[in-house]
Every structure is written in structure tokens, then in C-alpha cells.
Design an enzyme around this catalytic site. Structure first.
Site, PDB file in Angstrom:
ATOM      1  N   HIS A  74      -3.223  -2.146  44.527  1.00 62.06           N
ATOM      2  CA  HIS A  74      -3.896  -1.430  43.448  1.00 62.06           C
ATOM      3  C   HIS A  74      -5.278  -1.017  43.944  1.00 62.06           C
ATOM      4  CE1 HIS A  74      -1.441  -3.245  39.882  1.00 62.06           C
ATOM      5  NE2 HIS A  74      -0.669  -2.835  40.875  1.00 62.06           N
ATOM      6  N   GLU A  76      -8.253  -1.492  42.806  1.00 66.22           N
ATOM      7  CA  GLU A  76      -9.245  -2.559  42.792  1.00 66.22           C
ATOM      8  C   GLU A  76      -9.069  -3.509  43.973  1.00 66.22           C
ATOM      9  OE1 GLU A  76      -7.942  -1.991  38.384  1.00 66.22           O
ATOM     10  OE2 GLU A  76      -7.084  -1.722  40.377  1.00 66.22           O
ATOM     11  N   CYS A 104      -5.510  -4.564  35.568  1.00 67.83           N
ATOM     12  CA  CYS A 104      -4.371  -5.378  35.137  1.00 67.83           C
ATOM     13  C   CYS A 104      -4.699  -6.863  35.364  1.00 67.83           C
ATOM     14  CB  CYS A 104      -3.128  -4.986  35.921  1.00 67.83           C
ATOM     15  SG  CYS A 104      -3.191  -5.469  37.673  1.00 67.83           S
ATOM     16  N   CYS A 107      -5.454  -7.734  39.122  1.00 68.55           N
ATOM     17  CA  CYS A 107      -6.760  -7.232  39.555  1.00 68.55           C
ATOM     18  C   CYS A 107      -7.899  -7.965  38.865  1.00 68.55           C
ATOM     19  CB  CYS A 107      -6.847  -5.732  39.326  1.00 68.55           C
ATOM     20  SG  CYS A 107      -5.691  -4.819  40.372  1.00 68.55           S
TER      21      CYS A 107
END
Length: 170
Positions: A74, A76, A104, A107
Site C-alpha cells: 500500500h 503508506e 486501512c 497501514c
């Protein structure tokens, strides 16, 4: 400074921080939006993230789980990985993470473990958001580190980018 969404994305109501964003905040969130556009060009969900400390860019990234065959890639996590290498430490105290979409659960956990001081995100993710929409992980009283959260910076731009991306796939 550098400058549609599916039903999963929600624009925040009027933020109590409206009008309080600095030029630096706009600059780095603008960079995060540029990275999100790169993700979209790569057929990845358009999310971008930039990690900064003392005005210095330490790491950045965009979503790459499809192209990298890695569910943890992701935006992040990509930014945190790069920043930790740059800093020579997995802990990043005093840092700010700018991300176009509410993080999410995975993260959010990584943000807490990295000891990020401040999280600035654009659009809410009412389906998977773990910072405000579904959970409040990064500033939970149950964890040893609390992250200061500020939401809504360039949220409309981030949400429109996501909307356009998902509409093009229907």
C-alpha cells in the site's frame, strides 16, 4: 504548489481544521496526489503517500499490490519502508505522513509502530478506513503511541481521482 470516487469513499463534513493548512501541508499532499495519479496510470487503486520529517522528504510511495503481487504494498507502507531506510531506523518520531486516502487497518498499525507523530489524510474510506471511518486505531488509548490525525486536506481531489478510477472499470 501542486495542486471518482466509489461508494467506499466519503468526503468529511466541514473539518475543524479547514483553513488551517500550511503551504507545506498543501505542497506535500499535492505530491501525494501526484503519486496517486501514477498508481492510476499503473492500473492500481490511486492512493499516494509522502512521509516528511523537519520539512525533509524521507519516503514516498503509491499503491502497488497488483503489479508487485504483494498485498502489503500500500502507498503508506511503501512510504514508511523508504523513510525507514533513509532514516536508518524503523521508528520515525517527529514525522508527518500525508496520504490521499484514510489508511486501512494494516497501514494504521504500521503508522503506530513507526511512531509517526502526525497523519494528514484526504478522503475518508468508509469501507476499510481504520483511522476514523471503521476504527480509531492510530489514536487509541489502548496503544502505547498516539498519532495526531488531521483529515480533509485536498479531500475532494483525492475522492474525485478514486471515483474516476472506479468508474472507468465499470
Amino acid at each position: 504548489m501542486p495542486d471518482e470516487q466509489s461508494s467506499k469513499i466519503q468526503r468529511p463534513e466541514v473539518s475543524s481544521l479547514a483553513g488551517l493548512w500550511s503551504d507545506v501541508d498543501y505542497f506535500f499532499m499535492g505530491r501525494a496526489l501526484e503519486l496517486a495519479r501514477q498508481a492510476a496510470l499503473a492500473n492500481e487503486v490511486p492512493v499516494g503517500a509522502v512521509l516528511v520529517s523537519d520539512g525533509r522528504l524521507l519516503g514516498e510511495g503509491w499503491n502497488r499490490p497488483v503489479s508487485g503481487s504483494d498485498p502489503t504494498s500500500h502507498a503508506e507502507v511503501e512510504a514508511l519502508r523508504q523513510a525507514a531506510k533513509t532514516a536508518g531506523n524503523y521508528r520515525l518520531p517527529g514525522s508527518t505522513l500525508y496520504v490521499t486516502l484514510e489508511p486501512c487497518v494494516m497501514c494504521a498499525g504500521a503508522i503506530v509502530i513507526a511512531r509517526v507523530e502526525r497523519l494528514v489524510f484526504g478522503a475518508r474510506d468508509i469501507r476499510f478506513g481504520a483511522v476514523r471511518s471503521k476504527f480509531r486505531l492510530v489514536d487509541s488509548e489502548m496503544l502505547g503511541h498516539k498519532v495526531r490525525v488531521e483529515e480533509g486536506l485536498l479531500a475532494v481531489d483525492a475522492a474525485q481521482l478514486l471515483t474516476k478510477f472506479f468508474q472507468s472499470r465499470r
